[in-house]
Design a protein around this motif. Sequence first.
Motif, short mmCIF file in Angstrom:
data_model
loop_
_atom_site.label_atom_id
_atom_site.label_comp_id
_atom_site.label_asym_id
_atom_site.label_seq_id
_atom_site.Cartn_x
_atom_site.Cartn_y
_atom_site.Cartn_z
N LEU A 81 0.82 -1.20 0.00
CA LEU A 81 0.00 0.00 0.00
C LEU A 81 0.86 1.26 0.00
CD1 LEU A 81 -2.81 -1.01 2.55
CD2 LEU A 81 -2.97 -0.90 0.05
N ALA A 82 1.98 1.24 0.74
CA ALA A 82 2.89 2.38 0.77
C ALA A 82 3.47 2.63 -0.62
CB ALA A 82 4.01 2.15 1.78
N HIS A 83 3.83 1.54 -1.32
CA HIS A 83 4.36 1.68 -2.68
C HIS A 83 3.30 2.26 -3.62
CE1 HIS A 83 7.71 -1.56 -2.03
NE2 HIS A 83 7.99 -0.39 -1.46
N ARG A 84 2.06 1.79 -3.48
CA ARG A 84 0.99 2.30 -4.33
C ARG A 84 0.76 3.78 -4.10
NH1 ARG A 84 -4.02 -1.60 -3.37
NH2 ARG A 84 -5.04 0.06 -4.57
N LEU A 85 0.84 4.20 -2.84
CA LEU A 85 0.69 5.63 -2.53
C LEU A 85 1.83 6.43 -3.15
CD1 LEU A 85 -0.63 8.01 -1.02
CD2 LEU A 85 0.69 7.33 1.01
N ALA A 86 3.06 5.94 -3.02
CA ALA A 86 4.22 6.64 -3.58
C ALA A 86 4.14 6.72 -5.10
CB ALA A 86 5.50 5.95 -3.15
N ASP A 87 3.60 5.68 -5.73
CA ASP A 87 3.50 5.66 -7.18
C ASP A 87 2.46 6.65 -7.69
OD1 ASP A 87 5.41 3.70 -7.19
OD2 ASP A 87 4.03 2.04 -7.57
N ARG A 88 1.44 6.95 -6.87
CA ARG A 88 0.38 7.88 -7.25
C ARG A 88 0.71 9.32 -6.90
NH1 ARG A 88 -3.99 7.08 -3.85
NH2 ARG A 88 -5.04 8.70 -5.08
N ALA A 89 1.62 9.51 -5.98
CA ALA A 89 1.83 10.83 -5.39
C ALA A 89 2.53 11.80 -6.35
CB ALA A 89 2.65 10.71 -4.11
N ASP A 90 2.25 13.07 -6.14
CA ASP A 90 2.99 14.14 -6.80
C ASP A 90 4.22 14.53 -5.98
OD1 ASP A 90 1.08 14.92 -9.06
OD2 ASP A 90 -0.22 15.05 -7.31
N VAL A 91 4.08 14.41 -4.67
CA VAL A 91 5.16 14.77 -3.74
C VAL A 91 5.26 13.67 -2.69
CG1 VAL A 91 5.96 16.44 -2.01
CG2 VAL A 91 4.74 17.24 -4.06
N LEU A 92 6.48 13.29 -2.36
CA LEU A 92 6.74 12.40 -1.22
C LEU A 92 7.77 13.10 -0.34
CD1 LEU A 92 7.25 8.56 -1.15
CD2 LEU A 92 8.78 10.05 0.14
N ILE A 93 7.49 13.14 0.95
CA ILE A 93 8.42 13.77 1.89
C ILE A 93 8.69 12.81 3.03
CG2 ILE A 93 6.52 14.97 3.06
CD1 ILE A 93 8.53 17.27 3.61
N GLN A 94 9.96 12.71 3.42
CA GLN A 94 10.33 11.80 4.50
C GLN A 94 11.51 12.40 5.27
OE1 GLN A 94 13.30 9.95 4.75
NE2 GLN A 94 14.21 10.41 2.76
N ASN A 95 11.57 12.08 6.56
CA ASN A 95 12.70 12.54 7.37
C ASN A 95 13.31 11.42 8.19
OD1 ASN A 95 10.57 12.39 9.19
ND2 ASN A 95 10.90 14.40 10.10
N PHE A 96 13.38 10.23 7.57
CA PHE A 96 14.14 9.14 8.16
C PHE A 96 15.63 9.44 8.04
CE2 PHE A 96 10.07 7.30 7.44
CZ PHE A 96 9.93 6.22 8.31
N ARG A 97 16.45 8.70 8.75
CA ARG A 97 17.89 8.87 8.57
C ARG A 97 18.25 8.52 7.13
NH1 ARG A 97 20.93 6.45 14.00
NH2 ARG A 97 19.72 7.62 15.54
N PRO A 98 19.27 9.20 6.57
CA PRO A 98 19.63 8.93 5.17
C PRO A 98 19.86 7.45 4.92
CG PRO A 98 20.76 10.88 5.95
CD PRO A 98 20.06 10.31 7.14
N GLY A 99 19.21 6.92 3.91
CA GLY A 99 19.36 5.52 3.52
C GLY A 99 18.43 4.56 4.23
N ALA A 100 17.70 5.01 5.24
CA ALA A 100 16.89 4.10 6.06
C ALA A 100 15.72 3.51 5.29
CB ALA A 100 16.39 4.82 7.30
#
Length: 273
Positions: A81-100
């Motif tokens: 479901l997360a992948h499907r959301l990312a595939d549909r999105a215009d913008v994705l924002i995240q603040n995990f540690r780099p590479g996480a």
Amino acid sequence: MSGPLRGVLVADFSRILAGPYATMLLADLGADVVKVEAPGGDDTRGWRPPVRDDVATYYLAVNRNKRSLVLDLTDPGDLTLAHRLADRADVLIQNFRPGALRRFGLDHGTVTARNARLVYASISGFGDAGGADLPGYDLMVQAAAGLMSLTGDADGPPYKAGVAVFDVIAGLHAAVGILAALRHREETGRGQHVTVDLLSSALSGLVNHASAYVAGAAAPHRMGNAHPSIVPYEPLPTADGELVVIAGNDGQFRTLCGVLGVPELAGDARFRG
């Protein structure tokens, strides 16, 4: 929602403050923000008191106008479901540690290989080089960037600012970068990778103090409520409490001297810049 970003879908995989602040601004501008939370929820849900209707007011401060989706990225179904959301999105924002997010296939390279129009924004504490493994908490950055050495009485200990100012500035920088990347996409059809880190935002936010050191070789220091370049520009004691007095230029200083009944001080050589 109405607004200039109406129709823009934002997949918000951020938490705490900087990322949620940025996505809240996008939501205020009309974007459809889907906030993805782990089963335990955003950390700030537990940063209480105070509360409103049993919800931490810290969480409420930066999460208005958003939809919420609970996903456990370690669960294969939720990850799909997360992948499907990312595939549909215009913008994705995240603040995990780099590479996480690489192990979940939600890193910039993997996601944009499927969705080339995606604007992907990454927020970290200290960038993706030497400081990549450091947690990005505002207090650490206030100390490392030197803000605490500027805050407090001249003869007293260093203090942090009362608000997580560098988280907020980083969130603003992320929002500006995302808006610029959306403009770029309008012209090219392709998204961009927006990268923001708290330390860089802090150095930007130190403005005149940073330039004093870099351009003027002057090391700033704690001055209480005084200003390093303008006098008077501070609260001053009066018979019934503190009064903020500001004279930002010579004309204002002359006016102040007149109000105080000492117009001759405006021409006093001791007070000329």
